[in-house]
Design an enzyme around this catalytic site. Structure first.
Site, PDB file in Angstrom:
ATOM      1  N   ARG A 286      38.368 -79.720 -12.717  1.00  0.00           N
ATOM      2  CA  ARG A 286      37.465 -79.655 -13.858  1.00  0.00           C
ATOM      3  C   ARG A 286      38.112 -78.782 -14.939  1.00  0.00           C
ATOM      4  NH1 ARG A 286      32.809 -76.150 -12.542  1.00  0.00           N
ATOM      5  NH2 ARG A 286      33.740 -74.758 -14.057  1.00  0.00           N
TER       6      ARG A 286
ATOM      7  N   HIS B  27      31.398 -75.916 -16.395  1.00  0.00           N
ATOM      8  CA  HIS B  27      30.467 -76.627 -15.512  1.00  0.00           C
ATOM      9  C   HIS B  27      29.470 -77.419 -16.365  1.00  0.00           C
ATOM     10  CE1 HIS B  27      27.577 -77.578 -12.462  1.00  0.00           C
ATOM     11  NE2 HIS B  27      26.651 -76.922 -13.113  1.00  0.00           N
TER      12      HIS B  27
ATOM     13  N   TYR C 253      35.829 -67.128 -14.385  1.00  0.00           N
ATOM     14  CA  TYR C 253      36.202 -67.288 -12.957  1.00  0.00           C
ATOM     15  C   TYR C 253      37.428 -68.165 -12.714  1.00  0.00           C
ATOM     16  CZ  TYR C 253      33.115 -71.342 -13.640  1.00  0.00           C
ATOM     17  OH  TYR C 253      32.521 -72.482 -14.102  1.00  0.00           O
TER      18      TYR C 253
END
Lengths: 354, 372
Positions: free
Chosen positions: B269, B273, B282
């Site tokens: 990805r 998100h 992160y």
């Protein structure tokens, strides 16, 4: 002989199980071995007397008997120590006794008496005693898996050197809780040992119909942990496998999935007409897979006990059961005023937070 | 109904990417990150290859536009699939008319390829409800609850089997969904009863902020198939020609009534998100850089260029075309009247309960008062 099915850590294979043809008593002293026999017999007689009482209408509720599977609980609980805990199933009397719970208060609990472990409010499927490390039997299939995983998470957070044993059946291995609990425990390498008591039937359905693979232990592959298969009627085989799994768990190596191939001699519950299996199948299992008979013979083969020694234990246990029943029947029922206690902590009688 | 006991052998082509005891699978791959051919090419004509590329480019452009108009308050939320275009378009191309697909929220490209109109999809992300009829296209409404589309696809796949229909139901899930109990129960049940279903795991490395390494201790997610006695295949999810071929095989197998099959596509990805997330908190920068070097669109474009099918001029035309198409759909979606509140109830209940009917009546009364 234990069989390793997971490809993840095949290196542990040589240290598990007994070699064919040779009896391996592991680290068990003569006294330990006798103790194991006594515990297995205590479970057998307790269940037999519960059956009698149930049929005589001296005991009510639904009762699931552990007869035929005694070696699994006894061996597994022998492999753990002080401060360790277990979670159990709806078929939990054997696990309770193996953890050292006394048969008097257990019988009282089954009878709904105030002297029972849950003050008579739990009954057969909810016996718990935190003092004994017994986190509880559970009427919900597979519910013990997240509970023991949670206990192991507590040990990990508190840096305590303890382990949790988790007992469940073959039916529970198809529950989402099984998947979530073991995946979580494996990911964090929690100190928990998952013991599937595969007794061949999930209630009234054969594992041949509901399990799309041959062994539950194969599912260990899904979680990157070792999977081990043991003969559930062989108490020393079970002990060796659980002992090694407990060692791994304590060492921080994470969980193990152990599948004990066992057999339920009685119905799913008392009153089960058992249309799903033949009488011949049950008779054959009773003749060849009775853990008590097998271990009695092994004790004599090892020279640990004679037939007379074992007979003396039978007399003691029979006497203990009489006293347990008398204790239960002579105990009072709980008063209605305690109906809503022991449900919520820090709450009033209506369950509202104080 | 016969119980499938263990998977059938997979074709030789897929043997190395198939999960089995005691050996690590190698992801099936056709193109290397620079677009060189390193595996067996599928039998696709030039027009289809170009159409596949167009869909991937469309998906990338849609993410860009959708993120922009979400920031303007014109969409409630958007979950970009940037970096996963090959995984989506390869599957979209492999599915057949009559197949059904049940996705999460990051698969608009897959739904659009199956025939869902973009303006209908945008209605949903504008905060309205699902307006398209799933029976028209086989593209079922987006599932927000993690992994629950696995249950829906297995149920549909069991229906196809019971009705003798030659269709497959595809569940498209992420790596995080594989830890859900519903995922496990659905596939186990589907395996026992031989559902015509394909479980498609797009492992994009992150379940929001949970990295794949913390998701499960199993080496691959495809190997979870062994717990059900089903075949599991691993594929390079940034290689559209590899995804297409593995998907094709899996769909054929499920269609033939041989039970469910699990495919894990390894992808990444490259975006957030959702529009409510900041992945820089992160995702390690070196990891992002490494995966940018495996960009599926660049990989496929280089392959097409080497075959003489593509060049900078065509790319410029395509980019302009897709933006016109996307902006047209946005304009049409925004020009549509807000559907009446009644549709919310009517699309949920066959017979609304009394309390809801009373609410409906009260609401109508308010609407009448407010209308001059």
């Amino acid at each position: 002989m234990a069989t390793i099915v997971s490809p993840i850590e095949p290196a542990i294979a040589p240290s598990l199980g007994t070699a064919p043809g040779a009896l391996d008593r592991h680290d068990l002293t003569d006294r330990d071995l006798i103790d194991v026999y006594r515990t297995m017999l205590r479970i057998r007689r307790f269940e037999e007397r519960v059956k009698d009482l149930f049929l005589e209408a001296r005991l009510y509720g639904s009762v699931h008997l552990y007869i035929g599977e005694e070696a699994v609980a006894t061996a597994a609980c022998k492999a753990i120590g002080d401060g360790d805990v277990i979670s159990s199933t709806h078929r939990g009397h054997g696990h309770c006794i193996a953890m050292g719970l006394e048969t008097g208060p257990m019988m009282a609990e089954l009878m709904g008496k105030v002297t029972g472990y849950n003050h008579g409010k739990g009954g057969s499927m909810h016996i718990a005693s935190l003092d004994h490390g017994m986190l509880g039997a559970n009427g919900i299939v597979g519910a013990g898996i997240p509970i023991s995983t949670g206990a192991a998470l507590g040990f990990w957070i508190q840096e305590r050197p303890n382990v949790a044993l988790c007992f469940f059946g073959d039916g529970a291995a198809n529950q989402g809780a099984f998947h979530e609990g073991i995946n979580f425990a494996a990911g964090l390498k929690l100190p928990v040992v998952f013991i599937c008591e595969n007794n061949g039937y999930a209630q009234f359905q054969s594992v041949k119909q509901d399990l799309p693979i041959e062994h539950v232990a194969t599912r260990a592959i899904s979680y990157g942990i070792p999977g081990v298969i043991v003969q559930g009627e062989d108490v020393l085989d079970v002990y060796g496998a659980v002992k090694e799994a407990v060692r791994r768990a304590r060492a921080g190596d994470g969980p193990t999935l152990i599948e004990a191939k066992t057999y339920r001699f009685e119905g799913h519950f008392l009153g089960d007409p058992e249309p799903y299996r033949t009488r011949a199948e049950v008779a054959a299992a009773r003749a060849t897979r009775d853990p008590l008979k097998l271990f009695g013979a092994q004790l004599q083969e090892l020279g640990v006990a004679t037939a007379e020694d074992l007979q003396a234990i039978h007399v003691q246990i029979d006497d203990e059961m009489e006293r347990a029943i008398e204790f239960g029947e002579s105990s009072p029922e709980p008063p209605a005023s305690v109906l809503l206690t022991d449900i919520f902590t820090g709450a009033d009688e209506h369950g509202r937070a104080s | 109904m016969p119980l499938p006991h263990g998977p059938d052998p997979v074709p030789e082509k897929f043997a190395a990417c198939s999960v089995r005891l005691g050996a690590d699978p190698e992801p099936f791959r056709v193109l290397d990150p620079d677009g060189h051919v390193v595996g067996p090419l599928p039998e696709l004509d030039d027009a289809t290859l170009l159409a596949l590329y167009r869909w991937m480019a469309f998906g990338r452009a849609l993410d860009g536009r959708a993120l922009a108009i979400q920031r303007q308050g014109r969409l409630t939320v958007w979950a970009p699939a940037t970096g996963q275009e090959a995984a989506l378009a390869g599957m979209g191309l492999a599915m057949e008319s009559g197949d059904w697909v049940f996705t999460a929220y990051r698969e608009p490209l897959l739904l659009l390829m199956r025939g869902l109109a973009l303006e209908d999809l945008l209605q949903y992300f504008r905060g309205l409800y699902w307006v398209a009829n799933p029976y028209d296209t086989g593209a079922w409404p987006i599932q927000i609850v993690i992994a629950d589309q696995t249950l829906h696809a297995v149920g549909a796949g069991l229906g196809f089997r019971l009705q003798g229909q030659p269709h497959v139901a595809v569940a498209s899930v992420g790596d995080g969904a594989t830890s859900q109990g519903d995922f496990y129960e659905a596939i186990n049940f589907g395996g026992v009863f031989g559902a015509q279903a394909l479980i498609y795991i797009q492992n994009n490395g992150w379940a929001i902020s949970t990295p794949r390494a913390r998701q499960s201790a199993s080496q691959t997610l495809a190997q979870k198939a062994l717990a059900f006695g089903l075949p599991g295949l691993l594929v390079d999810g940034n290689d559209p020609l590899a995804v297409y071929q593995v998907a094709r095989h899996a769909l054929d197998r499920a269609r033939a009534g041989e039970g469910p099959i699990i495919v894990e596509a390894l992808t990444y990805r490259l975006g957030a998100h959702t529009t409510a997330d900041d992945p820089t908190r992160y995702q390690p920068p070196d990891e992002i850089a490494a995966w940018r070097g495996r960009d599926p669109i660049i990989r496929f474009r280089r392959f097409l260029e080497r075959r003489g099918l593509w060049d900078a001029g065509r790319e410029a035309v395509l980019q302009a075309e897709v933006l016109v198409e996307i902006d047209g759909a946005i304009a049409r979606a925004e020009a549509r009247p807000t559907p009446s509140f009644d549709r919310v109830i009517e699309s949920t209940w066959a017979i609304p309960p009394p309390r809801l009917r009373a609410y409906q009546a009260a609401r109508h009364a308010i609407d009448r008062e407010e209308t001059p």
